[in-house]
Design a protein around this motif. Sequence first.
Motif, PDB file in Angstrom:
ATOM      1  N   GLU A 274      13.058 -10.643 -48.383  1.00  0.00           N
ATOM      2  CA  GLU A 274      12.901  -9.306 -48.950  1.00  0.00           C
ATOM      3  C   GLU A 274      12.051  -9.337 -50.219  1.00  0.00           C
ATOM      4  O   GLU A 274      11.223  -8.450 -50.451  1.00  0.00           O
ATOM      5  N   LEU A 275      12.227 -10.347 -51.038  1.00  0.00           N
ATOM      6  CA  LEU A 275      11.430 -10.461 -52.264  1.00  0.00           C
ATOM      7  C   LEU A 275       9.964 -10.701 -51.950  1.00  0.00           C
ATOM      8  O   LEU A 275       9.083 -10.195 -52.652  1.00  0.00           O
ATOM      9  N   GLU A 319       7.657   3.442 -42.218  1.00  0.00           N
ATOM     10  CA  GLU A 319       7.907   3.481 -40.779  1.00  0.00           C
ATOM     11  C   GLU A 319       8.552   2.184 -40.299  1.00  0.00           C
ATOM     12  O   GLU A 319       9.182   2.141 -39.237  1.00  0.00           O
ATOM     13  N   VAL A 320       8.401   1.126 -41.069  1.00  0.00           N
ATOM     14  CA  VAL A 320       8.931  -0.196 -40.694  1.00  0.00           C
ATOM     15  C   VAL A 320      10.045  -0.634 -41.630  1.00  0.00           C
ATOM     16  O   VAL A 320      11.031  -1.244 -41.197  1.00  0.00           O
ATOM     17  N   PHE A 321       9.888  -0.320 -42.905  1.00  0.00           N
ATOM     18  CA  PHE A 321      10.865  -0.712 -43.924  1.00  0.00           C
ATOM     19  C   PHE A 321      11.344   0.565 -44.646  1.00  0.00           C
ATOM     20  O   PHE A 321      10.712   1.011 -45.602  1.00  0.00           O
ATOM     21  N   ALA A 333      14.125  -8.342 -43.507  1.00  0.00           N
ATOM     22  CA  ALA A 333      12.696  -8.237 -43.819  1.00  0.00           C
ATOM     23  C   ALA A 333      11.899  -9.406 -43.267  1.00  0.00           C
ATOM     24  O   ALA A 333      10.772  -9.642 -43.685  1.00  0.00           O
ATOM     25  N   HIS A 334      12.468 -10.143 -42.313  1.00  0.00           N
ATOM     26  CA  HIS A 334      11.810 -11.364 -41.847  1.00  0.00           C
ATOM     27  C   HIS A 334      10.458 -11.085 -41.186  1.00  0.00           C
ATOM     28  O   HIS A 334       9.634 -11.989 -41.057  1.00  0.00           O
ATOM     29  N   HIS A 335      10.216  -9.847 -40.777  1.00  0.00           N
ATOM     30  CA  HIS A 335       8.966  -9.524 -40.101  1.00  0.00           C
ATOM     31  C   HIS A 335       7.897  -9.038 -41.087  1.00  0.00           C
ATOM     32  O   HIS A 335       6.902  -8.445 -40.671  1.00  0.00           O
ATOM     33  N   HIS A 336       8.097  -9.282 -42.370  1.00  0.00           N
ATOM     34  CA  HIS A 336       7.073  -8.947 -43.365  1.00  0.00           C
ATOM     35  C   HIS A 336       5.785  -9.733 -43.085  1.00  0.00           C
ATOM     36  O   HIS A 336       5.787 -10.696 -42.309  1.00  0.00           O
TER      37      HIS A 336
END
Length: 397
Positions: A274-275, A319-321, A333-336
């Motif tokens: 996330e960071l 739309e994603v987060f 948030a692993h798909h950042h």
Amino acid sequence: MTDTETLLDYPLPRTDPLLPPPAYAELRQGRPRPVRLAGGRRAWLVTRYQDVRSAIADRRVSSDDMAENFPALIPLPPTPRALSMFRLDNPDHATLRRMVIPEFTARATRALQPDVERITHRLLDDLAAGPKPADLVEGFADPLPTLVIARLLGVPYEDHEEFQTNGRVVTSPTATPEEAGAAFAGLTDFMSRLIDRKQADPQDDLISRLVVNHYNKGEISRDDLVAMARFLLFAGHDTTANQISMNILFLLRNPEQLAELRADRSLVPGAVEELMRYSSIKQHDFIRTAAEDMEIGGVAVPKGDGIIFALPAANHDPEVFPEPERLDLRRDAHHHLAFGHGIHKCVGAPLATLELEVSLNAILDRFPDLRLAVDLTDVPFRDDMLLYGTHRLPVTW
């Protein structure tokens, strides 16, 4: 792009040092827009998560910085293969990447964990024993990844000031072409001398293995070996150093989230993801050209046009987060896209993640009362660099 189109000037300004430029929110509502870079060159700015993610993995998007309209943001003269696999397309990119992949597997990274932990605790011992307030960047965030990547590559740490100083000049958009060229030449000379030493006396390190397993067998040229070693050295310390300092700054500015993390350390792996999403320190360097006519986000991008993928904008796409400007350590948030995506996804991502997790846990253990020693307005941010972060981060405890 035509002369009649309204062009934004890029880079876009920030109004809050802890958040991406606010203009990204409006830009995400529409299609990719043309922007004007310093010097008048033009490129398409892509801001929506899905557009960025799909396009950077598209084979028609080229990383070749020798292309005529490549939207370079630093004043280096174009030099073939100067940035190694970072600015190469397949098959050349894949050939070079395969040579270093074994060094950054999950298994190889786990083997480095004792070294990372030892270096981390030694640096924090020194920081705790020193004067207060202390600069977390100088005393910890900079030296930790520098020591780790130096150990992995086989670079003497006593040389770190030489390559760090030159690296900062090379990646500063405000440097003159002469300054950037001199710094780049200094990095090249430094790495060339080191390779000579490894060839004469190979050791248990990555550069020695590249020399013995690939260079001596004629599988990689001298110039490509120098470029790869130079790229890995710089990429392996600067990105992680900035992320470490931003992680701590964001947590100190979000005390409720910090308290949750202190109470439940099982949150640390997810918190690191996330960071990385939240800070998105790669603010300007994900740049490409269209190798063929293509469409991105409903816009026709002609062959040869430059493209800038705004990772901070994509990583803050609601739309994603949902509520992207809220730091949420429990968010998945692993798909950042902080490590990129596709064939150019950061090869050192496992090592960087390890360093971020170890450093965060260790700081939480050592400094339960850590706090900023200055107002946020007095923290000097790296607005003028390809990688965002802080030049200094004064803290006390």
